[in-house]
Design a protein around this motif. Structure first.
Motif, PDB file in Angstrom:
ATOM      1  N   SER A 312     -15.585  36.247 -31.718  1.00 37.57           N
ATOM      2  CA  SER A 312     -15.461  36.323 -29.775  1.00 37.57           C
ATOM      3  C   SER A 312     -14.760  37.405 -29.332  1.00 37.57           C
ATOM      4  N   GLN A 313     -15.205  38.121 -28.645  1.00 37.00           N
ATOM      5  CA  GLN A 313     -14.121  39.523 -28.388  1.00 37.00           C
ATOM      6  C   GLN A 313     -12.562  39.506 -29.597  1.00 37.00           C
ATOM      7  N   GLY A 314     -13.657  40.019 -30.798  1.00 34.51           N
ATOM      8  CA  GLY A 314     -12.188  40.180 -31.292  1.00 34.51           C
ATOM      9  C   GLY A 314     -12.051  38.997 -32.059  1.00 34.51           C
ATOM     10  N   ALA A 315     -11.372  37.881 -31.814  1.00 35.31           N
ATOM     11  CA  ALA A 315     -11.264  36.633 -32.266  1.00 35.31           C
ATOM     12  C   ALA A 315     -11.718  36.054 -33.063  1.00 35.31           C
ATOM     13  N   MET A 316     -11.825  34.489 -34.062  1.00 38.02           N
ATOM     14  CA  MET A 316     -12.115  33.588 -34.535  1.00 38.02           C
ATOM     15  C   MET A 316     -12.180  32.593 -33.946  1.00 38.02           C
ATOM     16  N   VAL A 317     -13.701  31.747 -33.261  1.00 37.80           N
ATOM     17  CA  VAL A 317     -13.020  30.848 -32.790  1.00 37.80           C
ATOM     18  C   VAL A 317     -14.521  29.657 -33.241  1.00 37.80           C
ATOM     19  N   VAL A 318     -14.044  28.665 -32.866  1.00 36.73           N
ATOM     20  CA  VAL A 318     -14.940  27.376 -32.785  1.00 36.73           C
ATOM     21  C   VAL A 318     -15.481  26.959 -31.163  1.00 36.73           C
ATOM     22  N   VAL A 327     -12.212  26.108 -29.466  1.00 36.54           N
ATOM     23  CA  VAL A 327     -11.036  26.285 -30.312  1.00 36.54           C
ATOM     24  C   VAL A 327     -10.555  28.016 -30.868  1.00 36.54           C
ATOM     25  N   ILE A 328      -9.260  29.005 -30.542  1.00 32.11           N
ATOM     26  CA  ILE A 328      -9.019  29.629 -31.539  1.00 32.11           C
ATOM     27  C   ILE A 328      -8.369  29.532 -32.370  1.00 32.11           C
ATOM     28  N   VAL A 329      -8.746  30.071 -33.487  1.00 29.50           N
ATOM     29  CA  VAL A 329      -8.531  30.056 -34.747  1.00 29.50           C
ATOM     30  C   VAL A 329      -7.449  30.799 -35.291  1.00 29.50           C
ATOM     31  N   ARG A 330      -8.004  31.306 -35.339  1.00 26.74           N
ATOM     32  CA  ARG A 330      -7.415  33.434 -35.573  1.00 26.74           C
ATOM     33  C   ARG A 330      -7.463  34.770 -34.184  1.00 26.74           C
ATOM     34  N   LYS A 331      -6.868  34.912 -34.218  1.00 29.34           N
ATOM     35  CA  LYS A 331      -6.444  35.395 -32.331  1.00 29.34           C
ATOM     36  C   LYS A 331      -7.201  37.278 -33.333  1.00 29.34           C
ATOM     37  N   TYR A 338      -1.456  27.791 -33.886  1.00 25.40           N
ATOM     38  CA  TYR A 338      -0.661  26.152 -34.435  1.00 25.40           C
ATOM     39  C   TYR A 338      -1.916  25.186 -34.180  1.00 25.40           C
ATOM     40  N   ALA A 339      -3.420  25.523 -34.075  1.00 29.33           N
ATOM     41  CA  ALA A 339      -4.087  25.014 -34.404  1.00 29.33           C
ATOM     42  C   ALA A 339      -4.736  25.145 -35.820  1.00 29.33           C
ATOM     43  N   THR A 340      -4.713  26.739 -36.462  1.00 31.70           N
ATOM     44  CA  THR A 340      -4.641  26.668 -37.377  1.00 31.70           C
ATOM     45  C   THR A 340      -4.518  25.319 -38.436  1.00 31.70           C
ATOM     46  N   THR A 341      -2.791  25.898 -38.384  1.00 32.69           N
ATOM     47  CA  THR A 341      -1.723  25.281 -39.045  1.00 32.69           C
ATOM     48  C   THR A 341      -2.082  23.534 -39.510  1.00 32.69           C
TER      49      THR A 341
END
Ligand code: ARG
Length: 611
Positions: A312-318, A327-331, A338-341
């Motif tokens: 989504s807009q270049g980021a990886m989200v759930v 939830v943004i997993v990777r920008k 923080y959430a990815t960790t």
């Protein structure tokens, strides 16, 4: 193993359930057990309102239901039930136990105390020790590097420690983890700022020489400056972002970044670990966010493969049902959050065999954990056999105006103080304030037969009081050193006073040449104060099981307060040493002692030696 016969409440439940099934044989067992809730009663020992639900399911009036149950209740020789009181028109059944059954529990606890060797605070453990231990992980007391501990951290440290102690006491296998913030933008910014100013601790050799490390307040200051600078200097902000990202693969980060990072972590650790955790006697293993860095790529890929994570807009989200923002997993720049960790951490914890994971932070992170748990479920890491919970703590407030003997922990609106809003109230200062408050109260320090120095003693009393004051509030509370140290009310001091009285009974006995408290005869109680205390004591196993389920130490405080109150009334009403009832009453005293000492242990009090 767990002695079910000592749990009077569950025994009453079993008897009532049998009676109900006997009266209404066609009812489903599951339904019956659900309806048969047994509650403490203000007039009898226990009560149940089961008749209300049963009348609905059977079509009979509540009076009819109550009457037929009463016919079927076992009050035979082995039953613990003495009688049941009902009033026509009232569906509630008031249940009275046989005095000798309550007395038998007291005797058992007294015996455990008198025969225990070693740490008396654990003498009741065998009643509750489970034979099906769970592997639990408690994630608590997790400050962030580069910042001083502030008052907000007090709650998660104290609550987390108490929850660990409760689970350990019940026989579970507990791992205590501090998920410290040793990664991410705040840390990277601080490093950038220090490097830009060529601060000494960023140069080679600083790690080996602690005299070159920054102090906690210096670190806090560098961080504050960096944060301010990032707002007005876009290139600095951008370089910090880059540094933050490069730190995700710390081994291949620039040498000077890596070097500074180690110094920064070591000096933060020295600042908060040693000084606060050790003073509060809380143990926890540091496993910071950086521990999970090598797992972040893999976890993200797994979520992509499982079609949970989308672009989504270049980021990886759930995207999650019921949540407005994903939830943004990777920008988009590739940085993790923080959430990815936490996703990597939960997966790691589950796959290392944990059954229960308990997270303790302030309420502000509720949404974060909801999201992490939801993603973990969707990814198939969690199932019903796992118990994963987040416990949010409230906020410590103060609405005092400035004056020499009060603490200002928040602004007048009661707004939470955090180190990020620029006005931290350091936790260490709070601890020192509590101690200096004790020092001004000579009656707290009087006549103590302790080996400790005056300062150690003051510190122990202050920390016990502080811990208790924190744990007995479930939500936000107003910090008040006055009420925290009061002899009256629900305070540590009130409990310690009950314990001190028991110690003096023991001394009194010894001075008369009697050294052994006999627990061989079943105690007999006749005075209402004795009966009330013995009943409160007999509820100990049931209270512990409830604590294990709810992980709410506040309930323990309420229970201990009830026991202490009843002990003080008993002590006021009944003479003990030298009376014909001496043996029974001494058993009450030592059973009370066992419960109170257990409480001290579970609340994380410093040695009972302070009394
Ligand atoms: N370091 C975080 C903070 O200070 C708390 C970490 C809580 N634990 C976790 N697994 N996220 O707010």
């Amino acid at each position: 193993g767990r002695a079910s016969t000592l749990n009077l409440r569950s025994e009453v439940g079993d008897i009532m359930q049998k009676a109900i099934t006997k009266s209404f044989p066609t009812l489903d067992d599951g339904l019956v057990s659900k309806m048969t809730r047994i509650d403490p009663s203000p007039v009898a020992h226990f009560q149940t309102a089961a008749a209300i639900g049963l009348s609905r399911s059977t079509g009979k009036t509540t009076d009819e239901v109550v009457n037929s149950i009463i016919q079927s209740v076992d009050v035979g020789e082995n039953s613990i039930i003495h009688s049941i009181l009902v009033n026509p028109g009232n569906p509630r059944m008031e249940i009275f136990l046989k005095d000798e059954k309550v007395a038998a529990v007291v005797q058992h606890m007294a015996k455990l105390r008198e025969t225990s060797e070693g740490d008396h605070r654990l003498c009741l453990k065998e009643i509750l020790q489970t034979d099906q231990p769970k592997k639990a992980l408690v994630d608590f007391g997790s400050p962030n590097m580069c910042k001083q501990l502030h008052v907000g951290h007090l709650r998660t440290i104290i609550l987390g420690d108490s929850i660990c102690r409760i689970l350990e006491f019940m026989g579970h296998d507990v791992e205590r983890i501090s998920h410290v913030g040793d990664f991410g933008l705040p840390v990277a910014m601080t490093i950038r700022q220090a490097l830009d100013h060529d601060m000494d601790f960023t140069r080679p050799g600083a790690l080996e020489d602690p005299t070159r490390w920054p102090t906690p307040s210096h670190l806090t200051q560098i961080y504050a400056e960096a944060k301010k600078r990032a707002q007005s200097d876009p290139s600095f902000a951008e370089r910090s972002q880059k540094t933050s990202k490069s730190m995700q693969k710390i081994d291949s980060a620039e040498e000077e970044v890596r070097r500074s990072w180690h110094v920064l972590c070591a000096s933060s650790r020295r600042g908060f670990g040693k000084k606060v955790f050790e003073r509060l006697n809380v143990v926890s293993e540091e496993r910071g966010e950086s521990f999970y860095a090598p797992l972040l790529d893999g976890v993200t890929q797994e979520l992509i493969d499982k079609k949970l994570c989308v672009e989504s807009q270049g980021a990886m989200v759930v995207f999650l049902h019921g949540h407005k923002t994903p939830v943004i997993v990777r920008k988009s720049d590739g940085a993790y959050l923080y959430a990815t960790t936490d996703l990597a951490a939960i997966k790691h914890r589950i796959s290392s065999g944990k059954d229960w994971i308990v997270y303790i932070t302030d309420d502000g992170q509720k949404l974060h954990f909801d999201q992490v748990f939801s993603v973990a479920k969707l990814a198939g890491w969690l199932d019903e056999t796992k118990k994963v919970i987040h416990i949010g703590t409230g906020v410590i407030k103060s609405n005092f105006s400035p004056s020499p003997d009060v603490l200002i922990l928040t602004d007048t609106e009661g707004k939470k103080l955090s180190s990020r809003d620029g006005s931290p109230y350091p936790l260490e200062d709070l601890l020192n304030e509590a101690i200096s408050k004790v020092v001004t109260k000579p009656d707290l320090l009087q006549e103590r037969k302790s080996q400790l120095s005056q300062l150690e003693l003051s510190e122990a009393i202050a920390f016990n009081a502080l811990k208790y004051f924190d744990l007995c509030h479930s939500r936000d509370y107003i910090f008040s050193p006055e009420s925290m140290l009061s002899f009256k009310g629900n305070t540590a001091v009130y409990l310690m006073y009950a314990y001190a009285r028991i110690c003096s009974v023991r001394r009194n006995l010894t001075s008369k040449g009697e050294h052994i408290i006999s627990t061989s005869a079943l105690p007999v109680f006749t005075e209402p104060e004795e009966m009330a205390l013995s009943l409160a004591l007999s509820r100990f196993p049931e209270q512990m099981l409830n604590l294990e389920r709810t992980l709410t130490p506040q309930y323990l405080c309420e229970y201990l307060y009830d026991v202490a109150t009843k002990f003080h009334s008993f002590y006021g009403a009944c003479r003990i040493v030298g009376e014909p009832q001496q043996e029974s009453r001494l058993q009450l005293c030592v059973a009370t002692e066992a419960v109170i000492l257990t409480g001290f242990h579970l609340l994380g009090f410093t040695t009972a030696d302070v009394i």
